[in-house]
Scaffold this motif. Structure first.
Motif, PDB file in Angstrom:
ATOM      1  N   ASN A  12       0.833  -1.214   0.000  1.00 38.95           N
ATOM      2  CA  ASN A  12       0.000   0.000   0.000  1.00 38.95           C
ATOM      3  C   ASN A  12       0.865   1.262   0.000  1.00 38.95           C
ATOM      4  OD1 ASN A  12      -2.274  -1.609   0.069  1.00 38.95           O
ATOM      5  ND2 ASN A  12      -2.453  -1.562   2.296  1.00 38.95           N
ATOM      6  N   THR A  13       1.968   1.219   0.782  1.00 40.46           N
ATOM      7  CA  THR A  13       2.878   2.371   0.828  1.00 40.46           C
ATOM      8  C   THR A  13       3.484   2.638  -0.545  1.00 40.46           C
ATOM      9  OG1 THR A  13       3.415   1.917   3.141  1.00 40.46           O
ATOM     10  CG2 THR A  13       4.968   3.289   1.902  1.00 40.46           C
ATOM     11  N   THR A  14       3.854   1.550  -1.229  1.00 43.55           N
ATOM     12  CA  THR A  14       4.446   1.690  -2.563  1.00 43.55           C
ATOM     13  C   THR A  14       3.465   2.338  -3.532  1.00 43.55           C
ATOM     14  OG1 THR A  14       5.838  -0.257  -2.218  1.00 43.55           O
ATOM     15  CG2 THR A  14       5.486   0.431  -4.494  1.00 43.55           C
ATOM     16  N   VAL A  15       2.213   1.870  -3.515  1.00 44.28           N
ATOM     17  CA  VAL A  15       1.199   2.434  -4.403  1.00 44.28           C
ATOM     18  C   VAL A  15       1.041   3.932  -4.143  1.00 44.28           C
ATOM     19  CG1 VAL A  15      -1.247   2.409  -5.028  1.00 44.28           C
ATOM     20  CG2 VAL A  15      -0.034   0.240  -4.655  1.00 44.28           C
ATOM     21  N   THR A  16       1.010   4.290  -2.863  1.00 42.72           N
ATOM     22  CA  THR A  16       0.862   5.708  -2.502  1.00 42.72           C
ATOM     23  C   THR A  16       2.035   6.535  -2.995  1.00 42.72           C
ATOM     24  OG1 THR A  16      -0.397   5.087  -0.532  1.00 42.72           O
ATOM     25  CG2 THR A  16       0.548   7.301  -0.566  1.00 42.72           C
ATOM     26  N   VAL A  18       3.973   5.916  -5.528  1.00 42.77           N
ATOM     27  CA  VAL A  18       3.890   6.035  -6.980  1.00 42.77           C
ATOM     28  C   VAL A  18       2.898   7.134  -7.365  1.00 42.77           C
ATOM     29  CG1 VAL A  18       3.137   4.878  -9.104  1.00 42.77           C
ATOM     30  CG2 VAL A  18       4.600   3.659  -7.477  1.00 42.77           C
ATOM     31  N   GLN A  19       1.754   7.129  -6.680  1.00 48.89           N
ATOM     32  CA  GLN A  19       0.748   8.158  -6.960  1.00 48.89           C
ATOM     33  C   GLN A  19       1.303   9.560  -6.662  1.00 48.89           C
ATOM     34  OE1 GLN A  19      -2.394   6.380  -4.473  1.00 48.89           O
ATOM     35  NE2 GLN A  19      -3.690   6.312  -6.320  1.00 48.89           N
ATOM     36  N   ASN A  20       1.993   9.694  -5.537  1.00 55.66           N
ATOM     37  CA  ASN A  20       2.552  11.000  -5.156  1.00 55.66           C
ATOM     38  C   ASN A  20       3.604  11.474  -6.151  1.00 55.66           C
ATOM     39  OD1 ASN A  20       0.923  11.068  -2.898  1.00 55.66           O
ATOM     40  ND2 ASN A  20       2.492  10.225  -1.518  1.00 55.66           N
ATOM     41  N   SER A  23       1.984  12.640  -9.350  1.00 53.05           N
ATOM     42  CA  SER A  23       1.319  13.934  -9.140  1.00 53.05           C
ATOM     43  C   SER A  23       2.337  15.072  -9.170  1.00 53.05           C
ATOM     44  CB  SER A  23       0.568  13.926  -7.813  1.00 53.05           C
ATOM     45  OG  SER A  23      -0.029  15.173  -7.565  1.00 53.05           O
ATOM     46  N   SER A  24       3.486  14.867  -8.467  1.00 50.88           N
ATOM     47  CA  SER A  24       4.504  15.924  -8.409  1.00 50.88           C
ATOM     48  C   SER A  24       5.190  16.126  -9.753  1.00 50.88           C
ATOM     49  CB  SER A  24       5.548  15.592  -7.338  1.00 50.88           C
ATOM     50  OG  SER A  24       6.241  14.394  -7.688  1.00 50.88           O
ATOM     51  N   ALA A  25       5.229  15.069 -10.564  1.00 50.58           N
ATOM     52  CA  ALA A  25       5.891  15.156 -11.877  1.00 50.58           C
ATOM     53  C   ALA A  25       4.941  15.609 -12.968  1.00 50.58           C
ATOM     54  CB  ALA A  25       6.497  13.806 -12.236  1.00 50.58           C
ATOM     55  N   GLY A  26       3.685  15.833 -12.621  1.00 49.56           N
ATOM     56  CA  GLY A  26       2.719  16.293 -13.620  1.00 49.56           C
ATOM     57  C   GLY A  26       2.202  15.194 -14.521  1.00 49.56           C
ATOM     58  N   ILE A  27       2.273  13.939 -14.033  1.00 52.54           N
ATOM     59  CA  ILE A  27       1.777  12.801 -14.816  1.00 52.54           C
ATOM     60  C   ILE A  27       0.385  12.438 -14.319  1.00 52.54           C
ATOM     61  CG2 ILE A  27       2.141  10.378 -15.455  1.00 52.54           C
ATOM     62  CD1 ILE A  27       5.134  10.835 -14.920  1.00 52.54           C
ATOM     63  N   ASN A  28      -0.608  12.487 -15.219  1.00 50.71           N
ATOM     64  CA  ASN A  28      -1.979  12.137 -14.834  1.00 50.71           C
ATOM     65  C   ASN A  28      -2.174  10.628 -14.930  1.00 50.71           C
ATOM     66  OD1 ASN A  28      -2.756  14.852 -14.454  1.00 50.71           O
ATOM     67  ND2 ASN A  28      -3.034  15.079 -16.679  1.00 50.71           N
ATOM     68  N   ILE A  29      -2.556  10.005 -13.824  1.00 52.59           N
ATOM     69  CA  ILE A  29      -2.806   8.562 -13.828  1.00 52.59           C
ATOM     70  C   ILE A  29      -4.175   8.286 -13.214  1.00 52.59           C
ATOM     71  CG2 ILE A  29      -0.352   7.974 -13.660  1.00 52.59           C
ATOM     72  CD1 ILE A  29      -0.852   7.286 -10.705  1.00 52.59           C
ATOM     73  N   THR A  30      -4.754   7.155 -13.593  1.00 51.56           N
ATOM     74  CA  THR A  30      -6.018   6.708 -13.003  1.00 51.56           C
ATOM     75  C   THR A  30      -5.792   5.326 -12.405  1.00 51.56           C
ATOM     76  OG1 THR A  30      -7.287   7.902 -14.676  1.00 51.56           O
ATOM     77  CG2 THR A  30      -8.434   6.168 -13.466  1.00 51.56           C
ATOM     78  N   ARG A  31      -6.088   5.205 -11.135  1.00 48.02           N
ATOM     79  CA  ARG A  31      -5.884   3.913 -10.487  1.00 48.02           C
ATOM     80  C   ARG A  31      -7.082   2.999 -10.755  1.00 48.02           C
ATOM     81  NH1 ARG A  31      -4.793   2.674  -4.020  1.00 48.02           N
ATOM     82  NH2 ARG A  31      -4.753   0.391  -4.232  1.00 48.02           N
TER      83      ARG A  31
END
Length: 488
Positions: A12-16, A18-20, A23-31
């Motif tokens: 779960n920490t890893t997924v979080t 990756v999401q962070n 977000s900081s790099a300006g990459i839009n992702i959908t989980r």
């Protein structure tokens, strides 16, 4: 992207993280938070179900394969562009293809080995379906067990000609070698006469048994009978006479042997030999009348063979062995031939050795004929030697197997050798498997020493860690076995 790992706090920490980062790099992702199976049903080419809820959760950006390939450490097509699909490379994710028989003179001897239940037959059947699907291949399967390939035969029979020959004890199906089968191609037919003679002699020697064959006179007798059978039809070394052999069978050889007996008893004179063949029965004058050893051997030979070639009413207690002759046309024209030995649940010592040797000879004869006629049509014959360790346990199998492996290259053969007891081959490679193997597929092998020795014999020391991992990371090979017929 795919994030994989053991479910838990770290995951779960890893997924979080990756999401962070995205977000900081300006990459839009959908989980994707729905069941993965829902997405597979939508995007798999085998289903392509429409589900708007799934489509709403994915982005609209489509990246073609050409772009994806540029981000891979492998060049596109690095592990093959065409041929048979062998599997998927676990490092690159690319399918692995192999072109079999790039040219007609390429040797193709493929060793497939692993523990029982490790997937050998499953892997092999995937290859066989592809072989059969190619117009340039015919197939001949030597199935020791007797039922392993019947479903495949039934599947192929929906579109192509298939012959299943039940060679189990008491079934009486056999392919008669006496008739000289010719293709019409001068080069391919050059050895067909000697081929027919050698298989005919081999079958007769098998019927007589080892002790009787070791008698020198017995060999002379069966050679005389075979030569006389051809000579009476006017057959010589000239190929133009070979068509006269049409319809000849082992029964004709036996009856000529009986006529030899009459000549020995009733005639004196000298033996007239014309280049290894007798011009006619009238000119065949036996000179052995006074030789007691010859006459005694002839008595024994006829007595032994009578049980196979006389009707039951006249003492033919084994007449069922040659009960049904398989036609050349069926063998020649079939897309797939399965020689079923019916050995499921039986060991070599539980089966009549004569019957098993006959089955082997007949299968070898059929597979060779198939190769000859396949080549005449510009095709290749693939041969499956299933349960190879059991085939090797039978008497005189060395000649059959070795000839197929070393001589099959010129005929365009592809040999697929399957065994779950590779240690037996390592201990005694009397068939020259390792010296003739051109490709291999290795599954789980429990014994570490066997894995090490196999890598050494195949000159693949760098693959040993991978073979170790198959066993150590997946547990014992006992877990592969299943009593569930549906699963199998």
């Amino acid at each position: 992207m795919i994030i994989s790992g053991v479910r838990g706090d770290n995951f779960n920490t890893t997924v979080t993280e990756v999401q962070n980062f995205c977000s900081s790099a300006g990459i839009n992702i959908t989980r994707v938070e729905r069941d993965l199976s829902d997405f597979l049903r939508v995007f798999s080419p085998f289903s392509l179900e429409l589900d708007t809820n799934v489509l709403k959760q994915v982005g609209n950006t489509t990246i073609p394969d050409e772009l994806i390939s540029r981000f891979s450490s492998y060049d596109q097509g690095k592990v093959g562009k065409k041929g048979l699909y062998w599997g998927t490379d676990i490092y690159s994710g690319f399918p692995v293809f192999k072109v079999v028989k790039k040219s007609s003179v390429d040797a193709e001897n493929i060793l497939i080995t692993g523990e029982t239940g490790g997937g050998k037959s499953f892997f092999l059947k995937g290859l066989l379906v592809q072989f059969i699907g190619q117009p340039k291949f015919n197939g001949t399967i030597m199935d020791i067990e007797g039922f392993e390939y019947l479903p495949l035969a039934g599947y192929v029979a929906n579109n192509d000609s298939v012959v299943v020959i039940n060679m189990a004890e008491g079934k009486g199906k056999y392919f008669d070698p006496v008739e000289i089968n010719i293709t019409g191609d001068k080069d391919l037919d050059a050895d067909m006469f000697s081929f027919s003679k050698s298989f005919t002699l081999a079958i007769l020697k098998t019927l007589l048994g080892k002790s009787l064959v070791e008698n020198d006179w017995s060999s002379v007798i069966i050679n005389d009978a075979v030569s006389k059978t051809y000579a009476d039809r006017g057959i010589t070394m000239n190929p133009s006479t070979w068509g006269n052999s049409k319809g000849l069978t082992l029964f004709d050889v036996y009856h000529n042997m009986k006529s030899l007996y009459k000549e020995v008893v009733n005639n004196d004179g000298t033996r007239k030999n014309l280049g290894g063949l007798y011009s006619s029965s009238d000119e065949y004058i036996q000179s052995y009348k006074g030789n007691k050893g010859y006459r005694d051997a002839l008595d024994l030979v006829i007595a032994k063979l009578s049980s196979y070639f006389e009707p039951l009413s006249k003492g033919g207690t084994r007449s069922d062995v040659f009960q049904e002759r398989v036609s050349l046309k069926d063998i020649r024209d079939a897309k797939l031939v399965v020689c079923s030995f019916g050995m499921a649940g039986k060991s070599a010592d539980m089966v009549d050795p004569v019957q098993m040797s006959l089955s082997q000879l007949s299968a070898a004869n059929i597979s060779h004929i198939r190769s000859i006629f396949s080549q005449a049509k510009g095709m290749y014959n693939f041969k499956v030697w299933e349960e190879f360790q059991r085939w090797g346990a039978f008497p005189d199998s060395e000649k059959t197997i070795t000839t197929a492996l070393t001589g099959g290259r010129k005929l365009g053969d592809v040999n697929l050798i399957v065994t779950n007891k590779v240690q037996e081959l390592l201990d005694n490679d009397r068939f020259g498997i390792f010296g003739n193997t051109t490709s291999f597929a290795i599954g789980a092998i429990d014994d570490a020493k066997t894995r090490e020795e196999l890598c050494a014999r195949l000159s693949i020391p760098l693959l040993k860690p991978d073979l170790d991992r198959i066993v150590t990371e997946k547990g014992s090979t006992e877990s592969f076995a299943s009593d569930d017929e549906v699963t199998s």
